[in-house]
Design a protein around this motif. Structure first.
Motif, PDB file in Angstrom:
ATOM      1  N   SER A  78      43.041  44.155  42.064  1.00  0.00           N
ATOM      2  CA  SER A  78      43.774  42.316  41.629  1.00  0.00           C
ATOM      3  C   SER A  78      45.357  42.704  41.648  1.00  0.00           C
ATOM      4  O   SER A  78      46.319  41.813  41.382  1.00  0.00           O
ATOM      5  N   HIS A  79      45.799  43.952  40.607  1.00  0.00           N
ATOM      6  CA  HIS A  79      46.897  44.005  40.072  1.00  0.00           C
ATOM      7  C   HIS A  79      48.014  44.154  41.317  1.00  0.00           C
ATOM      8  O   HIS A  79      48.757  43.004  41.999  1.00  0.00           O
ATOM      9  N   HIS A  80      47.238  44.926  42.448  1.00  0.00           N
ATOM     10  CA  HIS A  80      48.194  45.123  43.704  1.00  0.00           C
ATOM     11  C   HIS A  80      48.001  43.738  44.628  1.00  0.00           C
ATOM     12  O   HIS A  80      49.237  43.283  44.886  1.00  0.00           O
ATOM     13  N   LEU A  81      47.316  42.983  44.599  1.00  0.00           N
ATOM     14  CA  LEU A  81      47.156  41.921  45.047  1.00  0.00           C
ATOM     15  C   LEU A  81      48.274  40.889  44.168  1.00  0.00           C
ATOM     16  O   LEU A  81      48.715  40.578  45.093  1.00  0.00           O
ATOM     17  N   LYS A  82      48.538  41.016  43.510  1.00  0.00           N
ATOM     18  CA  LYS A  82      49.288  39.965  42.060  1.00  0.00           C
ATOM     19  C   LYS A  82      50.980  40.347  43.045  1.00  0.00           C
ATOM     20  O   LYS A  82      51.833  39.597  42.959  1.00  0.00           O
ATOM     21  N   VAL A  83      51.135  42.257  43.069  1.00  0.00           N
ATOM     22  CA  VAL A  83      52.444  42.310  43.193  1.00  0.00           C
ATOM     23  C   VAL A  83      52.749  42.042  44.735  1.00  0.00           C
ATOM     24  O   VAL A  83      54.162  41.663  44.480  1.00  0.00           O
ATOM     25  N   LEU A  84      51.890  41.941  45.819  1.00  0.00           N
ATOM     26  CA  LEU A  84      52.296  41.164  47.214  1.00  0.00           C
ATOM     27  C   LEU A  84      51.923  39.777  47.164  1.00  0.00           C
ATOM     28  O   LEU A  84      52.981  39.142  47.750  1.00  0.00           O
ATOM     29  N   MET A  85      51.749  39.402  46.298  1.00  0.00           N
ATOM     30  CA  MET A  85      51.915  37.713  46.182  1.00  0.00           C
ATOM     31  C   MET A  85      53.158  37.580  45.905  1.00  0.00           C
ATOM     32  O   MET A  85      53.871  36.758  46.100  1.00  0.00           O
ATOM     33  N   GLU A  86      53.763  38.003  44.386  1.00  0.00           N
ATOM     34  CA  GLU A  86      55.092  37.709  43.946  1.00  0.00           C
ATOM     35  C   GLU A  86      56.116  38.528  44.805  1.00  0.00           C
ATOM     36  O   GLU A  86      57.260  37.536  44.492  1.00  0.00           O
TER      37      GLU A  86
END
Lengths: 118, 118
Positions: A78-86
């Motif tokens: 989830s953390h990595h997905l958030k980074v890629l979203m931002e």
DNA sequence: TGTCTATATTGACGAGCATCGATGTTCGGG
DNA sequence: CCCGAACATCGATGCTCGTCAATATAGACA
């Protein structure tokens, strides 16, 4: 640091070390933007996430599609997905209890073009 | 390199969240390589260094060309130059007491193309 | 030889980051 | 209305990295 600017470079060996410019370099703010975008992809796990998402039909996948292949804990994914979203590479659309992450069309081409102009 | 089915997979039969694939995703080793290359450019100072070097005639500059615009200490500049060399973006040629760093032709295009295929 | 200049290397410090377990939140089904 | 499933957030930890001062190296010149 030699102060020999505006020096005709007829003889390079005898002249100072500094060579003239052919164009203007990137400004610090632009470099900061490029670096921040690249940093989002400068991680093997996030490269794999983007690739896995892009491999699915519609270039879309949910977290359960990633957790198995990556072999990481759910909070980490989830953390990595958030980074890629931002960073603008992924978008999230929640349907039911599942969260689907989709590749932003052209986002990879955009950063690739940016690299060529640096 | 083909992904082995050794990891516990969530039940796909009952779950509607998992979508089928259209192609094979990047393997972990390839992702590691891509990430390591991108990490060299994922820093605003190093983006500026590449840009400044590319702006000079012959796409070549010495350390004294960089130290002023960057506003960093000399060891720090040397450190970034070493990182960019090991990543394959720059080459070094020492002439006299000066060290000239040159952009490797096509190195930026190469990583840009890699991004499109991820 | 010795000194000066340009650059590289070392060691240390502080900030940032990837990872995890624990917990919170939201949705669907009984 | 409560319970479980899917996902997000929080707090802590260990490691990586950018930065600098001090030092080392290497070439040019007297």
């Amino acid at each position: 640091m030699p102060v020999a600017e505006l020096l005709p470079i007829t003889d390079v060996s005898a002249a100072a070390c500094c060579a003239p410019l052919t164009k203007e370099a990137i400004d610090p703010a632009g470099a900061e933007t490029v670096a921040r975008t690249l940093k989002a992809l400068a991680d093997p796990t996030r490269v794999r996430i983007v690739s896995i998402v892009a491999s699915h039909v519609g270039q879309e996948a949910c977290v359960c599609d990633l957790q198995g292949p990556l072999g990481l804990s759910q909070p980490t994914v989830s953390h990595h997905l958030k980074v890629l979203m931002e960073a603008g590479f992924l978008t999230r659309s929640k349907r039911g209890t599942w969260a689907y992450y989709a590749l932003v069309p052209g986002s990879l081409d955009k950063i690739a073009d940016l690299l060529r102009t640096v």
